[in-house]
Write a protein that holds these residues in place. Structure first.
Motif, short mmCIF file in Angstrom:
data_model
loop_
_atom_site.label_atom_id
_atom_site.label_comp_id
_atom_site.label_asym_id
_atom_site.label_seq_id
_atom_site.Cartn_x
_atom_site.Cartn_y
_atom_site.Cartn_z
N LYS B 42 0.82 -1.21 0.00
CA LYS B 42 0.00 0.00 0.00
C LYS B 42 0.86 1.26 0.00
O LYS B 42 0.66 2.16 -0.81
N THR B 43 1.82 1.28 0.94
CA THR B 43 2.67 2.47 1.04
C THR B 43 3.49 2.65 -0.24
O THR B 43 3.65 3.76 -0.72
N THR B 44 3.98 1.53 -0.76
CA THR B 44 4.77 1.60 -1.98
C THR B 44 3.95 2.24 -3.10
O THR B 44 4.44 3.12 -3.82
N MET B 157 -3.06 9.87 1.90
CA MET B 157 -2.94 9.66 3.36
C MET B 157 -2.49 8.23 3.64
O MET B 157 -3.11 7.27 3.19
N ASP B 158 -1.39 8.12 4.39
CA ASP B 158 -0.85 6.80 4.70
C ASP B 158 -1.10 6.46 6.16
O ASP B 158 -0.40 6.92 7.05
N GLU B 159 -2.13 5.68 6.42
CA GLU B 159 -2.51 5.27 7.77
C GLU B 159 -2.52 6.44 8.74
O GLU B 159 -1.89 6.39 9.80
N PRO B 160 -3.25 7.50 8.44
CA PRO B 160 -3.16 8.71 9.28
C PRO B 160 -3.69 8.51 10.68
O PRO B 160 -3.39 9.30 11.56
MG LIG Z 1 2.65 1.10 5.06
#
Ligand SMILES: [Mg+2]
Ligand SMILES: Nc1ncnc2c1ncn2[C@@H]1O[C@H](COP(=O)(O)OP(=O)(O)O)[C@@H](O)[C@H]1O
Lengths: 550, 355
Positions: B42-44, B157-160
């Motif tokens: 996901k982050t990638t 938004m990354d796991e905010p």
């Molecule tokens: Mg991540």
């Protein structure tokens, strides 16, 4: 790999880092390696230098002496540093901050000052020798192993003390309490629980002391007497009136490098096995000692740090004694200071200007390279990191020899200039600055910088506006520490200086050899006060963190 | 505000494929969530869109234009991080003003827009504070304001919410949703929390090991999981392999028309399992013993061990005292056929059962 593969400002920082390291580290080192395999007269390949170093008694003795003083210095530093660390972290000791500060001051004062101060105290006419003799204590001659080991122990114990104490402070109180609950008494607890837990820090400190003792040139050459070690042998071989012997000097240097390399590898291995400690839930609380034990504990702690501070006090006192020429007179006066101001003002100016310029270069390069190492995990960055290990293992004398044999031909013919001294100071300290920048950066989350970039700042802008301000306290502290080491550097400067480019440590060394203790003391006091002021500034910036110095 | 096209994105790391042929369209103004377990990529994917990771192949288009070669700082995307990434040396207002300053906006405009953004996140009178004086939730609001004030084309938004405690998480997630609706910013939101994803998203993309399993609305994902992985990852689900092995449903228990389909795995949500007698004749019946009943206030779950070691959970809404005392009793469970999900035993893809 985790960054975009475009050329940006950091690509150039990496190129610059490689260029500096290739020219100022790898090349001089390579020159030494090459010179050690070359016959001085014919210029052809030979192993004779190595055969000589291995077989001739002169070199064998130097090798054995070097190992004796390094192991002895290590043992002495441990014997003083470990008890001090345990007492100050586990028991109520009044004035713990003072003890820490005195230790740091002992750490930053140059060892050659300690060496000659102890000569003044324990030499044939020393007041302390006479005082001790009066109460029936006869000491061996200060010249020789006794003097070297005394100076090393008192100079290097702060490394052991500070590193061990900071490790002792990160053991959860519950661990030792659990041992106590299981019935382990004080001594048993210490040896079965506490010391094993700080063993990584302890072994790192011990090996560090070994390497520093091995590399130290000033101490054995001032108080060594007839005890020759590898560092002094290499220096003498190189600066011999009869033209010197670069081949043998280089070979002796190689022996020094190999020993350091082995020990540093050992140190890294020891640290690598450090188990990941859990989070610190409860700091260990110092206990109150019974009255008698408390008095003894205070005596031990203060005796150690006072002995370590004694040389500085003696030097300051000596600098204020009345003199007429080189001869001391009764009473106080500032003749020594007026003399140095008169006779060697350029020496003082040199020391300050060279150190300042080199620190500026260190800060800029160290921050840039540290950034590349911390934020880019490419194989190239790894290579850079390894190359930066070189100054840790190459003693000052050896770097000096490397510089002379490398930079005495066109296009880089800079021997005899101020440039070569500045570059030497720079490269000797650069790795420490790179490491500290990298470790500061690792504590600054990468996402902060990315956030700035996503808000429209270019990588360079993001660094200048966000990362740099956050790094600043760490950078300033690092710069001050670089300044302290630069202004106190003796061994490599001694090889590289000419009359015009003489620095304070060189002048002090020469004065001591000439028996001019007054001017030596005045210059030493200037160094001590400067270093002390820098320490004070570091405390201000870091909020009193003694561990910043190790 | 813009539509995002991701075309066949691939990204490999040594020994692993972080993104495996990711092909998606995110509509303009949509709240789009990337959902999957930790390490699924996901982050990638998010950082590829932001320009912090260079993908190996594929295309990223925003509003129809390729942006793959555009440096991150020119992409005009707001980014919100799990660790807030607030600039600790700048005041709240200066944090929010950062993006406007790099764009060289005039001072009065900056001041006005910063104040408006801070009011939107209910921090109107906190502008002068330093970040360390704020709570985690407030810091994340600042980060939100900072990302939105630049009117980004896309909000990433990354796991905010992952660093916040449970109550705050629900509160802030509603606020994020409301803000996003009112400003209609195309938003790509990353989370590993399926409940959060269901609550907040217009559409969800479920990922695993760098691959996309399903892209659909929350309702559709819950009701018709496209793969066995989605079925097991979203909500509670009883997974029942069919066969003779330990823990499986015996093929002989199935109606003829299901058996005909070949090897597959069946699944049913606990709330669809009926405990006790039922008039619904069109259901599988299994016998089992109640091992324990987990009480959770309004509801409870009965854990039932059936023949052959098959383990099933049944949801009990407003459990009665009698239901809670079922432990040790044997019960009859009914699994209505129209509530069963079926997945191919080989590739895990959803199989539509014949009515
Ligand atoms: Mg991540
Ligand atoms: N710089 C990197 N080098 C090697 N592997 C990486 C790197 N960054 C991420 N990965 C791997 O790629 C996979 C996907 O990571 P990530 O996108 O961070 O997952 P998520 O955000 O879904 O938890 C993980 O297996 C992770 O270990």
């Amino acid at each position: 790999m985790n960054s975009v593969r475009r050329v940006d400002v950091w690509t150039w920082a990496m190129v610059l880092g490689f260029a500096v390291i290739a020219v100022l580290l790898v090349w001089p080192l390579w020159s030494i390696v090459a010179a050690s395999f070359i016959d001085n007269r014919t210029g052809v390949f030979t192993l004779n230098n190595y055969v000589s170093v291995m077989t001739r008694p002169l070199y064998q003795t130097a090798l054995i002496n070097s190992l004796i003083v390094s192991l002895g210095g290590m043992a002495g530093a441990l014997a003083l540093g470990v008890p001090l660390a345990i007492l100050t972290t586990r028991y109520q000791i009044v004035g713990r901050d003072l003890i820490g500060t005195l230790s740091v001051l002992a750490l930053v004062s140059p060892p050659f000052i300690g060496a000659y101060a102890w000569i003044m105290m324990l030499g044939q006419n020393g007041w302390m020798r006479h005082g001790l003799a009066a109460i029936g204590i006869e000491l061996p001659s200060i010249y020789g192993f006794f003097g070297i080991l005394l100076v090393f122990s008192l100079k290097f114990f702060p490394f052991v003390y500070l590193m061990t104490a900071s490790s002792l402070n990160t053991i959860n109180a519950s661990v030792e309490e659990a041992a106590e609950g299981l019935g382990a008494g004080t001594i048993r607890r210490l040896f079965t629980v506490t010391l094993p837990l700080v063993l990584p820090a302890l072994s790192s400190a011990a090996l560090l002391v070994f390497v520093l003792s091995l590399a130290d040139f000033g101490t054995p050459s001032i108080v060594g007497g007839r005890v020759r070690v590898l560092a002094t042998t290499a220096y003498n071989l190189f600066t011999n009136e009869m033209g010197g012997n670069p081949g043998l000097a280089s070979t002796t240097s190689m022996v020094l490098i190999v020993i350091s390399l082995v020990v540093v590898a050992l140190q890294r291995w020891a640290v690598r096995r450090r188990n990941v400690s859990g989070s610190l839930l409860r700091r260990p609380q110092p206990r109150v000692l019974k009255p008698f034990a408390s008095v003894m504990a205070h005596l031990v702690c203060y005796a150690i740090v006072l002995a370590a501070s004694l040389p500085s006090l003696v030097v300051v006192y000596t600098s204020l004694r009345k003199t007429s020429g080189p001869v001391f007179q009764p009473g106080f006066g500032i003749e020594s200071y007026t003399r140095v101001m008169h006779e060697v003002p350029h020496v003082i100016a040199n020391s300050f200007s060279y150190s300042t310029v080199s620190v500026m270069m260190i800060v800029i390069l160290g921050t840039l390279i540290g950034y590349v190492l911390a934020r880019r995990d490419s194989p190239l960055a790894g290579t850079l990191d390894s190359a930066l290990m070189i100054p840790y293992i190459v003693p000052g004398v050896v770097m000096g020899v490397g510089f002379v044999v490398t930079f005495n031909v066109k296009p880089l013919e800079i021997t005899g200039t101020a440039t070569i001294l500045v570059l030497m100071l720079m490269i000797r300290r650069l790795p420490y600055s790179v490491r500290s920048s990298a470790s500061i950066l690792k504590q600054i989350k990468g996402s902060i910088e990315e956030a700035a970039i996503s808000l429209g700042a270019s990588p360079a802008q993001a660094f200048l506006k966000v990362t740099l301000p956050l790094m600043l306290p760490g950078i300033i502290a690092g710069a001050l520490m670089s300044f302290i080491t630069a202004i106190n550097e003796l061994s490599s400067s001694l090889i590289l200086y000419v009359g015009r480019t003489m620095t304070m440590p060189v002048r002090i060394y020469l004065s001591v050899l000439d028996g001019e203790f007054g001017t030596a003391a005045a210059l030493s006091t200037i160094l001590l006060v400067t270093s002390g002021a820098a320490v004070y500034a570091v405390f201000r910036v870091t909020g009193r963190k003694e561990s910043a110095f190790v | 505000m813009a539509r995002v096209d991701l075309r066949h994105i691939e990204k490999g790391y040594p020994g692993l494929k972080a993104l495996d042929d990711v092909d998606l369209v995110i509509e303009s103004g949509e709240f789009f969530t990337l959902l999957g377990p930790s390490g699924c990529g996901k982050t990638t994917l998010l950082r590829t869109i932001a320009g912090f990771i260079q993908h190996d192949s594929g295309e990223v288009l925003v509003a129809g234009e390729r942006i793959d070669q555009m440096p991150a700082h020119k992409r005009n995307m707001g980014m919100v991080y799990q660790d807030y990434a607030i600039f600790p040396h700048l005041s709240v207002a200066d944090n929010v003003a950062f993006g406007l300053k790099t764009r060289g906006r005039p001072k009065p405009e900056i001041a006005e827009r910063v104040q408006r953004a801070l009011e939107l996140v209910q921090l109107g009178n906190h502008g002068k504070r330093l970040p360390h004086e704020l709570s985690g939730g407030q810091q994340q609001r600042v980060a939100l304001a900072r990302a939105m004030v630049i009117s980004p084309q896309i909000l990433l938004m990354d796991e905010p919410l992952s660093n916040l405690d449970a109550k705050l998480r629900v509160e802030l997630r509603e606020d994020i949703r409301d803000l996003q609706r009112s400003l209609a910013i195309t938003t790509i939101y990353v989370t590993h929390d399926q409940e959060e994803a269901l609550a907040i998203s217009d559409r969800i993309c479920v990922m695993q090991s760098g691959r996309v399993h399903q892209v659909a609305s929350p309702q559709k994902i819950y009701a018709e999981p496209a793969t066995l992985f989605v079925a097991s990852f979203i909500g509670a689900m009883n997974i029942m392999p069919v066969g003779s092995q330990e823990g499986a449903l015996a093929a002989a228990d199935l109606p003829e028309r299901l058996r005909a389909r070949g090897p597959m795995t069946l699944a049913i949500r606990p709330e669809d399992v009926i405990v006790g007698q039922s008039t619904n004749g069109n259901a599988l019946a299994v016998e089992g013993a109640v091992e324990k009943v987990t009480f959770a206030g309004r509801e409870a779950y009965a854990h039932v061990r059936c023949a052959n070691g098959l383990h099933l959970q049944a949801h009990l809404y407003r459990p009665s005292a009698g239901q809670l005392a079922l432990v040790g009793e044997s019960v009859r469970l009914r699994l209505p056929l129209d509530r069963l999900h079926a997945f191919d035993a080989a590739d895990g893809k959803r199989v539509e059962l014949p009515a």
